[in-house]
Design a protein around this motif. Structure first.
Motif, mmCIF file in Angstrom:
data_model
loop_
_atom_site.group_PDB
_atom_site.id
_atom_site.type_symbol
_atom_site.label_atom_id
_atom_site.label_comp_id
_atom_site.label_asym_id
_atom_site.label_seq_id
_atom_site.Cartn_x
_atom_site.Cartn_y
_atom_site.Cartn_z
ATOM 1 N N ALA A 1 -5.624 49.430 -20.046
ATOM 2 C CA ALA A 1 -6.985 49.315 -20.578
ATOM 3 C C ALA A 1 -7.995 49.771 -19.530
ATOM 4 N N ASN B 1 -10.708 52.851 -19.688
ATOM 5 C CA ASN B 1 -12.123 52.667 -19.363
ATOM 6 C C ASN B 1 -12.567 53.647 -18.279
ATOM 7 N N GLU C 1 -4.595 54.766 -25.500
ATOM 8 C CA GLU C 1 -5.389 53.548 -25.315
ATOM 9 C C GLU C 1 -6.878 53.838 -25.479
ATOM 10 N N ARG D 1 -9.477 52.089 -28.053
ATOM 11 C CA ARG D 1 -10.591 51.290 -27.536
ATOM 12 C C ARG D 1 -11.940 51.982 -27.702
ATOM 13 N N HIS D 2 -11.963 53.268 -27.533
ATOM 14 C CA HIS D 2 -13.224 54.013 -27.563
ATOM 15 C C HIS D 2 -13.075 55.275 -28.428
#
Length: 263
Positions: free
Chosen positions: A67, A71, A99, A103-104
């Motif tokens: 994660a 990011n 990932e 997440r984004h």
């Protein structure tokens, strides 16, 4: 060259060319220089972003969770002033891309995973267990000495041995800490996309080599079955690092896919 700030760590990155952004995420070595065979061809049409994973290359020391690594890509895009990019990842860099897509999702124009996996199977685990034993019992030099056997076809190794020897010396000078490498291997073997993979909703290309002896092509096919509308691109020869062995073949497929998405 520049440094982005991500979760209290500096992330080294470079930007080349102009056009629709493409960010490239390397595999276990973590260095953006892995993508040198792609750089010239991509930079003719795209803004290409290369970066070093935290704990590798010119980025800060330490390690990240998956994660956290996703990011970090978002932080690099922020620092480069990019809203969304084609995200291309090799092996564990592909898992970082997965990932990021979960997440984004708005940060991706598309996702390209090269020789990746959604869940490590017993064969892949055994390969990495052997690599860890080499690293922990014999040290980084033995690990790097054996690395081409996992990455390249035998004939290519034979024909490029002088280059590989020089590359080994360069990589040894910049090798991450043994603790960092162990953490990276364990983390990516533990990754299991599971049912979350069905949530990926960006154009996806999964590229693999049929003669990959480290991450077999069937793992890419399994990943394709789990990601909605994912497209599979297979090459016959080039092994795990076919992006290095036959760069023209991969570059053509990648450029065609990005162009199709950008239409």
């Amino acid at each position: 060259m520049a440094f982005a700030r991500g979760d209290d760590a500096e992330i080294y990155y470079e930007v080349h060319g102009r056009g629709t952004p493409v960010v490239l995420s390397a595999g276990m070595g973590g260095s953006g220089s892995f993508w040198t065979p792609q750089l010239e061809a991509l930079a003719r049409r795209h803004q290409v972003i290369l970066y070093d994973h935290v704990g590798t290359g010119r980025s800060a020391a330490g390690w990240r969770s998956i994660a956290g690594m996703a990011n970090d890509v978002a932080s690099v895009l922020d620092h480069a002033g990019v809203d969304a990019a084609h995200v291309v990842g090799h092996a564990i860099g592909g898992i970082v891309g997965i990932e990021l897509a979960l997440r984004h999702p708005k940060r991706l124009r598309s996702l390209v995973v090269v020789n990746g996996w959604g869940r490590a199977d017993p064969f892949l685990r055994r390969c990495f267990e052997i690599r860890k034993q080499l690293l922990n019992q014999s040290g980084p030099q033995a690990y790097l000495r054996a690395q081409p056997l996992f990455l390249y076809p035998p004939q290519w190794i034979s024909e490029n041995i002088a280059h590989l020897d020089a590359e080994e010396e360069r990589m040894l000078r910049h090798f991450p800490s043994v603790a960092t490498m162990n953490q990276r291997i364990d983390m990516f073997l533990a990754f299991d996309g599971g049912k979350r993979l069905a949530e990926i909703n960006v154009p996806t290309l999964l590229s693999s080599a049929r003669d990959d002896a480290l991450v077999p092509a069937y793992l890419t096919r399994e990943l394709a079955a789990a990601i909605p509308r994912a497209r599979v691109h297979e090459v016959d020869w080039g092994a795990h690092a076919f992006t290095v062995v036959t760069p023209g073949v991969f570059n053509e497929a990648l450029l065609e896919f990005c162009n199709e998405v950008d239409q």
